[in-house]
Design an enzyme around this catalytic site. Sequence first.
Site, PDB file in Angstrom:
ATOM      1  CD  GLU A   1      85.258 -18.028  73.622  1.00 24.74           C
ATOM      2  OE1 GLU A   1      85.649 -17.563  72.533  1.00 24.74           O
ATOM      3  OE2 GLU A   1      84.356 -18.876  73.711  1.00 24.74           O
TER       4      GLU A   1
ATOM      5  NE  ARG B   1      74.750 -12.145  71.729  1.00 24.82           N
ATOM      6  CZ  ARG B   1      75.989 -12.004  71.312  1.00 24.82           C
ATOM      7  NH1 ARG B   1      76.954 -12.708  71.876  1.00 24.82           N
ATOM      8  NH2 ARG B   1      76.289 -11.179  70.341  1.00 24.82           N
TER       9      ARG B   1
ATOM     10  CB  SER C   1      74.340 -10.348  62.558  1.00 19.63           C
ATOM     11  OG  SER C   1      74.447  -9.254  63.442  1.00 19.63           O
TER      12      SER C   1
ATOM     13  CB  ALA D   1      93.429 -12.354  74.001  1.00 19.20           C
ATOM     14  N   GLY D   2      95.764 -13.060  72.142  1.00 16.51           N
ATOM     15  CA  GLY D   2      97.110 -13.607  71.976  1.00 16.51           C
ATOM     16  C   GLY D   2      97.959 -12.781  71.022  1.00 16.51           C
TER      17      GLY D   2
END
Lengths: 228, 252, 642
Positions: free
Chosen positions: C430, C335, C289, C49-50
């Site tokens: 996030e 999850r 994973s 994102a950044g």
Amino acid sequence: MAENGSVAWSSVGKKVITGITGFALMGFIIAHLIGNLTLFIGPAQFNGYAHFLESILYGWFVIAFEVVMVFVFLFHMIAAITVAWTDRRQARTEGYRYAKNAGGKSRKTLSSTTMIYTGILIIFFVIGHIYLFKINPSHENLYATVSAAFSGIGFTIFTLVVMVLLGFHLRHGFWSAFQSLGWTNDKYLPLLTKLALVFAVIMAIGFFVIPVYMYFSGDSSFTMPGGH
Amino acid sequence: MSDNGMTIHLKIWRQAQGATSGKFVDYTVENVLPEMSFLEMLDILNETLVQKGEEAIEFDNDCREGICGTCGMVIGGVAHGPHAGSTTCEIRMRQFKDGDTITVEPFRAKPFKLIKDLVVDRSAFDRIQQKGGFVTMNVGSAPDGNAFPIPKDHADHAMDAAACIGCGACVAACPNASASLFVSAKISQLSWLPQGEPERARRALAMIAQMDAEGFGDCSNHGECEAVCPKEISIGNIARMRREYLKGALKG
Amino acid sequence: MTDSKILDPKIPSGPLAEKWDRHEQENPLVSPGKNRREKTIIIVGTGLAGGGAAATLGELGYNVLNFCIQDTPRRAHSVAAQGGINASKNYQNDGDSVYRLFYDTIKGGDYRSREANTYRLAQLSMGIIDQCVAMGVPFAREYGGTLANRSFGGVQVSRTFYARGQTGQQLLLGVYAALSRQIAAGTVKMFPRHEMLDLVVVDGRARGIIARELLTGEIKRFEADAVVLATGGYSPVFYLSTNAVNSNATAIWRAHRRGAYFANPCYTQIHPTAIPQLGDYQSKLTLMSESLRNDGRVWVPKKPGDKRRPNEIPEEERDYYLERRYPAFGNLVPRDIAARAALVECNAGKSAYFSDRAVYLDFAEAIGRLGKDVVADRYGNLFAMYEEIIGDNPYETPMTIYPAPHYTMGGLWVDYNLQSTIEGLFVAGEANFSDHGANRLGASALMQGLADGYFIVPRVVSNYLAGAKLKPVDTGNDAFKAAEDDTRKYLQRLLAIKGSRTVRDIHWELGRTMWNNVGMSRNAEGLKQAIADVSKLREEFWQNLKLTGNDADLNKQLEQANRLSDYLELGELMARDALMREESCGGHFREEHKTEEGEAKRDDANFTFVSAWEYTGANKEPFLHKEDLKFEFVELKTRSYK
């Protein structure tokens, strides 16, 4: 380090130079060995081979070849010395107090780490070799000169030692030349490193058997038929 | 999992920030379990140091699962320690025996200036990347992802090279302190992809020029870099980088 | 203190599918050239994102200042994402569409996310893949040269793009490459090893930050026209998590202290397949994973307290509890459900041989069906990693797993424009709360990070800069001076405590309190306990912390102490939020609110809202504001994976 930004004298450029000159030198020693094997056919044939070389283009071939080889040697040496000595020292000014070889997939060997030393010994040997068999001797009967040189046990053993070192140099140098020019990939690299060992052993043995043969069966009193 | 705690002796390089030299300091850590990571053992050591009022040992680390590339030290004489294909943080103490003495040194190379203890400056890698480790295109101008088919083996080769985490172990392990493996990984990745094609000559020349300008050594084809690379990046990439460089140089 | 507000998310009007386009068309832009060069944007964080936003705003010609705590932007924690990135390309012709990805995400989030944001995410997902391919990201390919896909938990299509098990790394390196190009071009100025310690607000707008250079300890002021925070989540509040050890909430928490509301702090994702905790020495939990659940079967011994080795337990004495409880999805339930089910079994005393907090993940059936070579090809590296840590060979002895904190859906509250409650402060990735509701689906975090970074932030920040009439400020302003003084004093206060407990020691205790009371399963009593305990621990921290070194040097102990001081406040807020939310949804499970079968039970009538907490001062009760979630396009249903 290419502080001047030179494309040819960059870190990669120097590898390319070392590689190309390395191939030239390997080509030379292959031809040299094949030529020298005429010693096994007979003294007259060996001398004849020497005469043949000197007669090509009225002798100009040998001169031209020698000039080229001087440059090949010089570039090979200078590039290698900057890589393995000067640049290396500048790139790690403070060394490890304790370091080990990583092992595993590493190709670092006694041969690879001593290239600079075996190389320096070989160049001194080559200079002596040229003086002994090129500048000094009778050009008419080279065979006698060779036989005389290898009649002593000391010089013969010294030559044998240098030939082993040549083998060491080639064991890394052979595949390294391919790698330096980018003529490898993951598929061929393992094969090339094996071939390097084979090549090094063949060259070392090839140059090894000549002094041994000459020591035991050389005849320094040989004279060319027909006078002289 | 196991109760057989080991005693581990450590000789760790300590150097204050700004100091021109440092030294090994001996430490002993008791009750080290085989399943502990090497860095967790150092955590325990740091806890005892702080409790005693001594400064903790500084070492770079972050993800602790072998992907960020932050950690890196020379453990027992080998960059990233005794387990091939691992970063420092992935080394578990089961690699060592009770009573072992382990030396721990920072990555050493002139372009990796030592900052403090085991922390070094690897910003040279960023500056090399900035010279050409990218595809020149702006967000918004991309064609459909499937517009250019890429043969699977080309994509796989690109991925093999792209796995580089930029940890610097290749430089640390190289007898000449060369950055060839790092630089070749990026050049090689983009040379396998059609997207990298337009800039390939410029990229190889510029990145290698910067690598040299940073003061890294030259390559002697020892292959120590590949042996310590946590992502097992092959020196075949270095050969490929040289091809790219030659092609670029000859094109002028 | 203000009155409780209903927050306006500023969602554009019109049909769902047209909102973003309309929004793009209707908002003002900054003209290229000088006008953009004169606008300075601070971006904190260099992850998807950044870093993506910094590179893209640089491409547009703005003057970007980009900060990260790592030694280089390439190490942001996005690098650690393994599995993949979702996009509704429908390359597999299996009926995927923007709507289906949107719907799956809303449903997966248990109907606690904002429709318009989630739809925009699904729309932008396709452009992300195109962009990444064009930048040279080596996605997995089919033999024909087209992009390959795999499937992930909780959905019925195959829409996940991947680059081996290193998708996050490859996407981040794409961002890093774009960023490198802009740094070379001079549009982005990079500040590595700089940590943002305060936000500077001038006249109600975010106008700069205070950052500490981590090597020298120098405290610096930076001014800008807008500030973007993309600093990730706050899972390390649990101490043990799958996050990197330096991941922290300090940037968002300091912004929260300056007036940005914190949304849904109790929504945390506990990943079901991590390597179990082995001891108190541990610094993190290692993720295995999610793809392992494609072939592995999860089980525990039927008999509580059965501590025989797994291979000594006969088939009929094993309980494959996921297959038993959720026959339709089996081992591939989402999850949150898989994680909670493991907790239920372990609480009943059924667990793996060496730990009360571990269940088996068994590949014997897969090895029998596919052969060892195929299994090795798919999971060999994970098996090797597992064996190195645990010491058992998963080809012979079943693997053991246990849930671990992994991702936080909560974060700073933002409107549709990703703008927080402070004007000019944008939050991406996030770090914001926006798109995943109460539970995030696999392979959606990377999607959100890049959607925010490449597409949304560049647009909404441009709109803001074009519309806002900003007065010039410089770093000599009183607000900067005060913020710098505060920061300096704060650090000196930490160093002056000179108590007897280390940072790790206190963080460990915070982590255990949070994990036991605000973890996978929560109840009112435990949450009240957590509020009291965290508050007490915070008090102890400020009286009994032990630090060494000083603040003018590289001092990781000090960095961690500073971050822990924020976690000690955030932890309490999480417990308060969880206590307030009298329902179970997604990752937030309240034992008081469950169905007869033990499944999560939402209370749509009373809790279809986003909680957004306002900071009112240290040791003061925070103030709750709400954003009502309006579902115009999907119908609220009970999730069922049976």
